[in-house]
Design a protein around this motif. Structure first.
Motif, short mmCIF file in Angstrom:
data_model
loop_
_atom_site.label_atom_id
_atom_site.label_comp_id
_atom_site.label_asym_id
_atom_site.label_seq_id
_atom_site.Cartn_x
_atom_site.Cartn_y
_atom_site.Cartn_z
N CYS A 1 -8.66 44.19 1.99
CA CYS A 1 -7.24 44.49 2.04
C CYS A 1 -6.85 45.62 3.10
N GLN A 2 -7.70 46.69 2.94
CA GLN A 2 -7.57 47.54 4.08
C GLN A 2 -7.80 47.12 5.61
N LYS A 3 -8.58 46.38 5.95
CA LYS A 3 -8.76 45.60 7.16
C LYS A 3 -7.60 44.71 7.60
N ASP A 4 -7.06 44.07 6.52
CA ASP A 4 -5.81 43.46 6.96
C ASP A 4 -4.70 44.26 7.08
N LEU A 5 -4.57 45.42 6.46
CA LEU A 5 -3.17 46.29 6.53
C LEU A 5 -3.43 47.43 7.36
N GLU A 6 -4.51 47.70 7.77
CA GLU A 6 -4.65 49.31 8.54
C GLU A 6 -3.64 49.16 9.76
N ALA A 7 -3.61 48.17 10.66
CA ALA A 7 -2.70 48.09 11.71
C ALA A 7 -1.26 48.52 11.52
#
Length: 268
Positions: free
Chosen positions: A242-248
């Motif tokens: 989830c962090q990878k998907d939402l970090e941007a």
């Protein structure tokens, strides 16, 4: 004044047959912990001088001696963490004191059924916490890009006089702020649902203010989960994905644990 009994937590008495707490320092720093059997449980306690640790003294020091409070609160926290590494533990709050062993027994014995149920619930499981933070500027920028509803509102006021546009833009900004808050709640609920599917049970907690977190971005979600040790790897991987998907988009997911099962073992 008689000695006092400081209670750190409760563990199944059967686990004390192969474990010990005699190497762990007590609240005063001058002695060690001991296990006091009460039915099927063992109370992990230490004995304190009643004059030095009376209710009045503790109330005074917790109110006016921040260095003492931080030191003792840290000791309690670290002690309960170590107990959780060694045993199935029902943790007690900081400065849980009894006037005697008899008063401790009379408090714990009536809760024997709740104790057994709590031990069964938390045995082999871990408590994990998730906090979600969001960069409002990054989220607002992403939300504003190619948003049909926003474009419609801007187009509708584009032909108005400049003075009228100013006030209408204020309304749009207020509407946009409301939509951003809805998006924060929606994101938290979505992630929480995914994690709850990997947990035995979960609770949503209150978010903390920036003053409490010391972070520039606001906390938008705060929840705790009771996770089987077999599922912890999958649980943490889901958070990482989830962090990878939402970090941007300005989201930060912070998982911490394992913690003593404070939120899933209450016997009060």
């Amino acid at each position: 004044m008689n000695d006092l009994i400081y209670l750190y937590g409760l563990v199944p008495k059967s686990e004390m047959e192969t474990g010990s707490v005699s190497d762990m320092a007590d609240f005063s720093g001058d002695g060690h912990l001991r296990a006091f059997p009460i039915g099927d449980a063992a109370a992990i306690v230490c004995t304190l001088d009643g004059n030095e640790y009376s209710e009045e003294v503790i109330k005074e020091r917790t109110s006016n001696d921040m260095e003492w409070l931080q030191e003792k609160a840290f000791h309690h926290h670290e002690t309960v963490l170590e107990l959780a590494r060694r045993f199935t533990v029902i943790p007690l709050k900081f400065c849980t004191l009894y006037k005697s062993e008899d008063s401790l027994v009379s408090s714990i014995e009536p809760a024997s059924d709740k104790l057994r149920a709590a031990f069964e619930k938390i045995a082999g499981n871990e408590e994990w916490n998730l906090k979600i933070y969001c960069n409002d500027t990054a989220l607002k920028q992403q939300f504003s890009t190619s948003n049909p509803a926003l474009e419609e509102k801007k187009a509708a006021i584009s032909t108005l006089p400049k003075g009228r546009q100013f006030f209408e833009n204020k309304k749009i900004d207020k509407w946009l702020d409301g939509e951003i808050e809805k998006e924060k709640d929606k994101m938290g609920e979505t992630i929480h649902e995914q994690l709850s599917n990997l947990a035995l049970t979960s609770h949503v907690k209150k978010t903390w203010s920036k003053d409490a977190t010391g972070r520039p971005d606001p906390m938008t979600w705060n929840s705790v989960y009771l996770v089987s040790k077999r599922e912890v790897e999958s649980f943490l991987q889901k958070i990482e994905d989830c962090q990878k998907d939402l970090e941007a988009a300005g989201w930060q997911l912070e998982a911490t644990g394992p913690w003593p099962a404070y939120h899933f073992s209450s016997i009060s």
